[in-house]
Design a protein around this motif. Structure first.
Motif, PDB file in Angstrom:
ATOM      1  N   HIS A  62      -8.042  23.335   4.772  1.00 28.40           N
ATOM      2  CA  HIS A  62      -6.647  23.141   4.366  1.00 28.40           C
ATOM      3  C   HIS A  62      -5.675  23.309   5.535  1.00 28.40           C
ATOM      4  N   GLU A 107     -11.466  28.123  -2.792  1.00 28.01           N
ATOM      5  CA  GLU A 107     -10.629  26.946  -3.029  1.00 28.01           C
ATOM      6  C   GLU A 107      -9.502  27.256  -4.012  1.00 28.01           C
ATOM      7  N   ARG A 109      -5.585  26.977  -2.814  1.00 24.57           N
ATOM      8  CA  ARG A 109      -4.697  26.077  -3.562  1.00 24.57           C
ATOM      9  C   ARG A 109      -3.528  26.847  -4.175  1.00 24.57           C
ATOM     10  N   LYS A 168      -0.963  27.547  -1.561  1.00 25.23           N
ATOM     11  CA  LYS A 168      -0.218  26.350  -1.184  1.00 25.23           C
ATOM     12  C   LYS A 168       0.610  25.768  -2.326  1.00 25.23           C
TER      13      LYS A 168
END
Length: 483
Positions: free
Chosen positions: A22, A383, A387, A390
């Motif tokens: 990422h 993950e 996520r 973000k």
């Protein structure tokens, strides 16, 4: 943007790689001089013993983008695990992100940032981060209720610090506990000790490593698991189903020792811890080579162990295999209060959404808090964390809060051994949270595959992932042709 990752074991390494995916920069603080967490077996910390092999097969105990060497056994040894982790770090150039001999002392939230303080040798350092991932794992502190250990004249050995059997040679060995550590060390002691006694409090259900010639986790994570879903509260009917399937597949513990027998009525109404037992251990129990004593060890005396009923068991060496606690003492009191941190609750030490996050502490996440064999668990949890950091995790605050309340209810309902999660159901739940699909029917048709869901079937939009999944299937089919 830097992400502070606390811990460089299996899950911390996964979190670091996910950061790179990422375009975030991982800053990993590793307490010891070596990566691997418990797997490195360093003498100064909780770790594994020399002869140990994994409880999950290498096919599921892998990162989604990295295969094990085909020549490694289905259940790799400690040294093979370390080689695998080293090769993953080398593959993704993670070594420069990992800072060794850095023991985290304190983490607190200040406005929208986190102050992280750590000790590097004798120097205290601190730094501000926007994001923090705690990857110290579940096996970070040993449980023991004994306080006055000096009254015992022999050797007291904590299971997490056991490494090899020479210290047990010719001794009367008493192992307290019947989970993974207790069973393995009892078997090790049997090879060199004069007498081995195992004290246990409750009945367990056991798994063998293989069933019908296949690794056991192939059956647990067969494709049908993708059609299941996580439901709260967990019903007694689900608990009965899990108990009955395990007993049917691997046998009633009573076939090994009559006092371990689990009746149909017990299977309907009780949560039984599950332990992986080797065939050698099972044979030793069946042949009564290990003395079994049911009871609660409450104290020590100069020659051994005192049970709750007042009886005494003589020992030269006492091995404490009484479980582990999650140690998050370095978190600030404010953070611990928000997550309702209760380290004495071994299986549910904190209340967060699906073991990863809490909506009231944005920027902080946890990975590796549950011992489950779910394929790709580290990658999926990492993950979810990234996520969320973000702002692209498609989960509402309301769902998070409801999930936390469900977990609290389960904690209160099941008491000392809550079963907040049936481990295999975490796979479809994490896929749902991430809105990820696994086209298992397409994979089966294209590759002629009849095996379990494996980590390489995840993240299929990744460049090269289809080829890696094909290679993983070929490796499994070469070893197990009927799949």
């Amino acid at each position: 943007m830097e992400v502070c990752i606390i811990g460089a074991g299996y899950f911390g390494i996964s979190a670091a790689k996910t950061c790179l995916d990422h375009n975030l920069k991982p800053f990993v603080l590793n307490k010891t001089s070596r990566i691997g967490g418990v797997w490195n077996g360093l003498p100064e910390q909780i770790g594994v013993w020399d002869s140990l092999h994994t409880n999950g097969s290498k096919y599921l105990f892998s990162y989604s983008d990295h295969l094990w060497p085909s020549e490694d056994p289905a259940y790799p040894s400690v040294s093979q695990v370390m080689d695998y982790l080293d090769s993953y770090i080398q593959k993704h150039h993670l070594a420069s992100c990992i800072h060794h001999n850095c023991e985290v002392l304190h983490v607190e939230k200040i406005d929208n940032y986190f102050l992280v303080r750590w000790k590097n040798h004798y120097e205290i350092r601190e730094k501000i981060f926007s994001y923090v991932i705690v990857a110290t794992g579940k096996l970070s502190k040993e449980s023991s209720q004994f306080r006055n250990t000096e009254k015992f004249k022999g050797l007291i050995l904590k299971g997490g610090f056991y490494r090899e059997p020479s210290v047990l040679a010719g001794k009367k060995v008493v192992c307290i506990g019947r989970s993974f550590t207790g069973c393995d060390i009892s078997l090790e002691a049997l090879k060199v000790g004069a007498k081995v006694t195992q004290i246990y409090k409750r009945k367990y259900i056991y798994n063998k490593r293989f069933a019908k010639g296949l690794p056991t986790d192939f059956f647990i994570y067969n494709p049908s698991v993708l059609r299941e879903s996580m439901k709260f509260p967990l019903s007694l009917s689900l608990i009965e189903k899990v108990n009955s399937i395990t007993i049917k597949s691997h046998g009633n513990p009573g076939t090994l020792a009559p006092e371990w027998h689990i009746s149909q009525e017990e299977a309907k109404n009780n949560i039984f811890p599950t332990v992986i037992q080797s065939d050698d251990y099972n044979e030793a129990i069946k042949n009564k080579k290990i003395t079994l004593i049911k009871g609660k060890a409450v104290d020590l005396y100069k020659d051994g162990v005192v049970l709750e009923d007042g009886s005494k068991i003589e020992a030269d060496v006492i091995v404490l295999c009484m479980g582990y606690e999650t140690n998050l003492d370095f978190l600030s009191e404010s953070i611990k209060s928000t997550i309702e941190y209760k380290p004495e609750n071994k299986d549910s030490a904190l209340s967060i959404y699906r073991l990863v996050l809490h909506p009231d502490i944005p920027g902080l996440a946890f990975v590796g808090l549950l011992m489950t064999g779910a394929p790709g668990r580290g990658d999926l949890q990492s993950e979810i964390a990234i996520r969320w950091f973000k702002g692209i995790l498609n989960i509402t605050e309301g769902e998070m809060r409801k999930g936390i309340e469900d977990e609290k209810k389960m904690r209160n309902h099941f008491g000392e051994y809550p079963w907040n999660y049936v481990g295999h159901l975490l796979l479809p739940e994490y896929l749902r949270i991430l809105n990820m699909k696994v086209d298992i029917d397409g994979i089966k048709k294209k590759l002629g595959y009849k095996g379990p869901v494996i980590p390489q079937f995840l993240f299929m939009n990744r460049e090269g992932q289809n080829d890696l999944a094909k290679k993983a299937v070929e490796q499994i089919k070469a070893q197990y042709p009927k799949l």
